[in-house]
Design an enzyme around this catalytic site. Structure first.
Site, mmCIF file in Angstrom:
data_model
loop_
_atom_site.group_PDB
_atom_site.id
_atom_site.type_symbol
_atom_site.label_atom_id
_atom_site.label_comp_id
_atom_site.label_asym_id
_atom_site.label_seq_id
_atom_site.Cartn_x
_atom_site.Cartn_y
_atom_site.Cartn_z
ATOM 1 N N HIS A 1 0.833 -1.202 0.000
ATOM 2 C CA HIS A 1 0.000 0.000 0.000
ATOM 3 C C HIS A 1 0.874 1.261 0.000
ATOM 4 O O HIS A 1 0.718 2.138 -0.840
ATOM 5 C CB HIS A 1 -0.914 -0.019 1.235
ATOM 6 C CG HIS A 1 -1.801 1.184 1.368
ATOM 7 N ND1 HIS A 1 -3.146 1.143 1.091
ATOM 8 C CD2 HIS A 1 -1.537 2.462 1.744
ATOM 9 C CE1 HIS A 1 -3.675 2.340 1.291
ATOM 10 N NE2 HIS A 1 -2.713 3.159 1.697
ATOM 11 N N GLU A 2 1.800 1.336 0.923
ATOM 12 C CA GLU A 2 2.637 2.531 1.031
ATOM 13 C C GLU A 2 3.519 2.702 -0.200
ATOM 14 O O GLU A 2 3.773 3.817 -0.646
ATOM 15 C CB GLU A 2 3.466 2.506 2.320
ATOM 16 C CG GLU A 2 2.638 2.472 3.615
ATOM 17 C CD GLU A 2 1.549 3.534 3.682
ATOM 18 O OE1 GLU A 2 1.699 4.591 3.039
ATOM 19 O OE2 GLU A 2 0.532 3.311 4.357
ATOM 20 N N HIS B 1 1.638 4.560 -2.853
ATOM 21 C CA HIS B 1 1.741 6.012 -2.692
ATOM 22 C C HIS B 1 3.115 6.493 -3.156
ATOM 23 O O HIS B 1 3.251 7.507 -3.823
ATOM 24 C CB HIS B 1 1.557 6.402 -1.220
ATOM 25 C CG HIS B 1 0.148 6.305 -0.721
ATOM 26 N ND1 HIS B 1 -0.908 6.920 -1.355
ATOM 27 C CD2 HIS B 1 -0.383 5.686 0.368
ATOM 28 C CE1 HIS B 1 -2.029 6.684 -0.666
ATOM 29 N NE2 HIS B 1 -1.734 5.931 0.374
ATOM 30 N N HIS C 1 3.520 6.664 -6.885
ATOM 31 C CA HIS C 1 2.763 7.808 -7.396
ATOM 32 C C HIS C 1 3.604 9.079 -7.252
ATOM 33 O O HIS C 1 3.640 9.927 -8.139
ATOM 34 C CB HIS C 1 1.465 7.933 -6.579
ATOM 35 C CG HIS C 1 0.345 8.645 -7.278
ATOM 36 N ND1 HIS C 1 -0.819 8.955 -6.650
ATOM 37 C CD2 HIS C 1 0.208 9.104 -8.531
ATOM 38 C CE1 HIS C 1 -1.631 9.574 -7.495
ATOM 39 N NE2 HIS C 1 -1.022 9.676 -8.647
HETATM 40 ZN ZN ZN Z 1 -3.028 5.224 1.898
#
Ligand code: ZN
Length: 683
Positions: free
Chosen positions: A466-467, A470, A473
Site C-alpha cells: 500500500h505505502e 503512494h 505515485h
Molecule cells: Zn493510503
C-alpha cells in the site's frame, strides 16, 4: 553561524544525521523570514503577475521552508526525543500560521487571478486552477461583514470539532464496569489480565471492563455471556449522546452536531453553494452529491443479496450451534466470530513463517521493476537510524527518484505506516534544473528474533505494498510542476487509487507465491493455506459493504438534503431502513460518536473509502484481463498504467487519468468480484 546549519543546506539530500534540536528555532525563523519576504516581494503592486517570476521568488522560498520543516517533523515522528519534541512544538504554531495566512492572502489571490493563462502549459494551468479554487474555498473572495462572519464560522467550527472529540473521548474513558471471573467465559486471557490489572489499580476486586477497542471488541466477539455483551453494547452505542446513562450524559454531542451542521450550511451559502456537500466535493473527484448518492445506492443494491446471505448464514449457525434463536444486536459480533472460526480457521502465526522481510521486499521490488520498467538499487545517504535503507530508482541508467525505507518498529518511532515526500519532482524555476522526487516509506514491522530475518504477517505485507503504491505515485511522476507533480494536487477521493491498487498483488497467487519461503525449510506457501486466507478475507463482505454505505449515505444526505434545524435522528433511521439488513435498536446513537465527519475532516467525504476501492479494483482488473499465461501481470499493461495514472500525477483530473487507462469510466464490477460478490463469485 546560521549558514552552517544542516537544515538550511538544500544542495542535495537532507543531512538527517547532522540535525539537532538546537538548530530548529534558528533555521525555521530564518526560513519563515525568507518566505515572508518573498510573499511581500511578489505581492508588491509593481511585481509582474507572471507564473515563472512568482515561482522563482515565492515557490523557491516556500519549498525550502517545506523541506526543512519536513525533515524536522519526520525526525519528530521516527526518532523522537524530549528535546526535539519541544523544539518541534515550539516552532509548529509559527509554521502553521504562515501556511494559513499564505492560503488566504488576498494580494496573492489577486496576483494569481490577474495571470495570463495563455502563457502556461497544461500542468501549470491545472496548478493555477487548484490554487484559485483553494483561495475561494478559504473565503478569499468574501468582503466586509461576510468575510468577518466566514472567519467567525471557521473559528467556531474548530472549537466545536475539538469539543466533539473531547466528548467522545471522555464518554469512552468515563465508562467502566466491574465483573467477576465467571462472567468472562470465552474472553481471551490477555484481555482478562488487562481487566484484572485495571481493577487492581482502581483498588477493586475483580475485572474492570471499559469501552476502548482493545477491551470492547474482544468482549463483544468472544464473551459467552450475552447479558455482559448487551451491557457493553448499550454503553458503546449511546456514547456522547442523550441516551447515555446518567453518569455520562453530560457528554451529549446532540447540540454540538446541530450547531455544526448549521454553521456548515451557512458557510456553504456564503461561498455561493447550495449546501456543504457541494463545498466538500469542490476539490474532489466526485462531481456532485447526487453522483455520490447514486454511486452508494447502486453499490448497496449489488451488495444486498450477499449481505442477506451473510445474515442468513449467521442466523442458521446461531440457531444450530449457539442456541441463539432470536439474535439481538449485541449477539452479531459474537456469532460472526464463532462462524468465522468454524469455517475458515487458520493461523496468522503459520502464515508468518512463510513471509520473511528480505524475500517479500525482493518480490515487491521485482514487480515494480518488471511492471514499471525501472531498476531499484541500494544507495548511500545520511540517515537517522542504522536500520534505515536508501535506494535509487533508475530507468535506462537515468535517476528517476530515491527513497528511504525505515521498516522496523522501535521506541521513539510513531506507530503505523506511511509515505511522505522529502521533495517533489520540479523543474526548478531558480536554476532551470530538474529536481527528482524523494520519498519516505515508513513501516512498523517486528524485528527478527534469534538471528532470524523479520517475519511479516500478511497484513504487514499488504501495508508495505500500500505505502509503496503512494511512493510510486510520488516518485514515478513525469510532471515538472511542483504543485501537481506526483501526489500533489491529486483529488482527495482519488489519492488512494495507486496505494490500494498495489494491495491487490498480495492476493494474487502468481505474485504472492514467489515472495514466500518458510523461514526454516524454504518451502513456498501451500496453496491450500492461501485459499483459506482469501476465503477469510471475503467473510461477510456483503454485510461490511452495507455498513460502510449506511455511514456514507447518512453523511452525504446529512450535508446535502437535511435542514440543519431539524432533528437528524429521523434521517439516520431512514437511511438504516433503506440500507441495513441488520437494524440497530432505535436508541443506537452512532452519529454522536461519528468523529470522522464531525471532528476529522471527512464531512461529506466518508464515501471516499468505497470510491477509492472501486477505482483501484477496476484499475487492477485491467491486469487480470491481460495476465500472461502463467497468471503473472503483463508489463505492457504496467507501462500503460504508469504512463496514464502514475506519471500524470495531479496534472489533470483523476477521472481523465482513469479514462485514459481504462478507456471508460469506473464500474463496480471488479470490486464486487474481488470481494466475493461477483455474479460468478462464491456467494
Ligand atoms: Zn493510503
Amino acid at each position: 553561524m546560521i549558514a552552517a546549519s544542516p537544515l538550511l543546506d538544500f544542495t542535495d539530500l537532507p543531512r538527517f544525521d547532522a540535525v539537532t534540536p538546537e538548530q530548529v528555532d534558528d533555521a525555521i525563523s530564518e526560513l519563515l523570514q525568507r518566505a515572508e519576504k518573498a510573499l511581500e516581494t511578489v505581492t508588491a503592486p509593481a511585481f509582474p503577475a507572471d507564473w515563472q517570476a512568482m515561482a522563482r521568488v515565492l515557490d523557491v522560498a516556500t519549498e525550502q521552508l517545506g523541506r526543512a520543516w519536513g525533515v524536522i517533523s519526520h525526525l519528530n515522528a521516527v526518532a523522537d526525543t524530549p528535546e526535539l519534541r519541544a523544539a518541534y512544538n515550539q516552532a509548529l504554531p509559527r509554521v502553521t500560521d504562515f501556511w494559513t495566512r499564505l492560503g488566504a492572502d488576498e494580494r496573492l489571490f489577486a496576483k494569481y487571478r490577474a495571470m495570463d493563462t495563455r502563457d502556461l502549459d497544461p500542468a501549470q494551468q491545472q496548478a493555477l486552477k487548484n490554487a484559485l479554487r483553494n483561495f475561494v474555498l478559504s473565503g478569499a473572495e468574501l468582503e466586509g461583514p461576510a468575510k468577518a462572519r466566514f472567519a467567525q464560522i471557521q473559528e467556531r467550527q474548530a472549537e466545536l470539532s475539538q469539543k466533539f472529540s473531547e466528548n467522545v473521548l471522555d464518554a469512552t474513558d468515563h465508562w467502566t464496569c466491574l465483573v467477576q471471573e465467571d462472567e468472562l467465559r470465552g474472553v481471551p486471557d490477555d484481555v482478562k489480565e488487562a481487566a484484572r490489572l485495571a481493577a487492581e489499580r482502581a483498588g477493586l476486586q475483580g475485572y474492570q471492563l471499559n469501552l476502548k477497542m482493545p477491551c470492547y471488541l474482544p468482549v463483544m466477539q468472544f464473551a459467552d455471556n450475552a447479558a455482559l455483551r448487551q451491557t457493553l453494547y448499550r454503553a458503546y452505542a449511546t456514547r456522547a449522546s442523550d441516551q447515555a446513562d446518567e453518569a455520562t450524559r453530560h457528554f451529549d454531542n446532540s447540540a454540538l452536531i446541530r450547531e455544526m451542521l448549521a454553521l456548515r450550511q451557512e458557510e456553504a451559502r456564503l461561498l455561493g453553494y447550495a449546501n456543504f456537500a457541494e463545498v466538500s466535493l469542490a476539490p474532489k473527484m466526485a462531481s456532485s452529491p447526487d453522483e455520490v448518492i447514486r454511486f452508494l445506492r447502486d453499490l448497496a443494491s449489488r451488495a444486498r443479496p450477499y449481505a442477506e446471505k451473510d445474515l442468513q448464514d449467521m442466523r442458521d449457525f446461531a440457531s444450530a450451534h449457539l442456541q441463539l434463536q432470536d439474535p439481538q444486536p449485541w449477539d452479531w459480533p459474537y456469532i460472526g466470530e464463532k462462524l468465522k472460526e468454524a469455517r475458515y480457521a487458520f493461523s496468522e502465526q503459520e502464515v508468518k513463517q512463510y513471509l520473511t522481510a528480505p524475500k517479500v521486499l525482493d518480490g515487491l521490488f521485482k514487480i515494480i521493476e518488471t511492471l514499471f520498467d525501472v531498476a531499484i538499487r541500494p544507495d548511500a545517504a545520511p540517515v537517522w537510524h542504522p536500520g534505515v535503507r536508501f535506494y535509487r530508482i533508475e530507468r535506462q541508467g537515468q535517476l528517476v527518484g530515491q527513497f528511504y525505507l525505515d521498516p522496523a518498529a522501535r521506541s521513539g518511532k510513531r506507530g503505523g505506516a506511511w509515505m511522505d515526500d522529502v521533495r517533489a519532482r520540479w523543474l526548478r524555476p531558480d536554476n532551470g534544473q530538474l529536481q527528482t522526487p524523494i520519498a519516505h516509506l515508513v513501516c512498523n514491522f517486528a524485528e527478527g528474533v534469534g538471528g532470524q530475518p523479520p517475519l511479516l504477517t500478511h497484513d504487514d505485507v499488504t501495508t508495505l505494498f500500500h505505502e509503496f503504491g503512494h511512493g510510486l505515485h510520488h516518485m514515478l511522476t513525469q510532471v515538472n510542476e511542483r504543485d501537481v507533480s506526483g501526489i500533489s494536487g491529486v483529488e482527495w477521493d482519488a489519492v488512494e487509487l495507486p496505494s490500494q491498487f498495489m494491495e491487490n498483488f498480495c492476493w494474487e497467487w502468481s505474485v504472492l507465491r514467489h515472495m514466500t519461503a518458510h523461514v526454516a525449510t524454504g518451502e513456498p506457501l501451500p496453496r491450500a493455506l492461501f485459499d483459506k486466507m482469501v476465503a477469510a478475507r471475503n467473510f461477510q463482505s456483503g454485510l461490511q459493504t452495507l455498513r460502510q454505505i449506511e455511514f456514507s449515505l447518512f453523511d452525504m444526505l446529512l450535508h446535502s438534503a437535511h435542514n440543519p434545524g431539524d432533528d437528524f435522528m429521523p434521517l439516520l433511521h431512514k437511511v438504516r431502513a433503506e440500507v441495513a439488513v441488520i437494524q440497530p435498536p432505535a436508541w443506537n446513537r452512532m452519529a454522536h460518536a461519528f468523529s470522522h465527519i464531525f471532528a476529522g475532516g471527512y464531512a461529506a467525504g466518508y464515501y471516499s473509502y468505497k470510491w477509492a476501492e472501486v477505482l483501484s479494483a477496476d484499475a487492477y482488473a485491467a491486469f487480470e484481463e491481460t495476465a500472461l499465461p502463467d497468471g503473472s501481470p503483463n508489463p505492457e499493461t504496467g507501462r500503460r498504467y504508469r504512463e496514464t495514472i502514475l506519471e500524470a500525477g495531479g496534472s489533470r483530473p483523476a477521472m481523465d487519468s482513469f479514462k485514459a487507462f481504462r478507456g471508460r469510466e469506473p464500474t463496480l464490477d471488479a470490486l464486487l468480484r474481488h470481494q466475493g460478490m461477483g455474479s460468478a463469485g462464491n456467494a
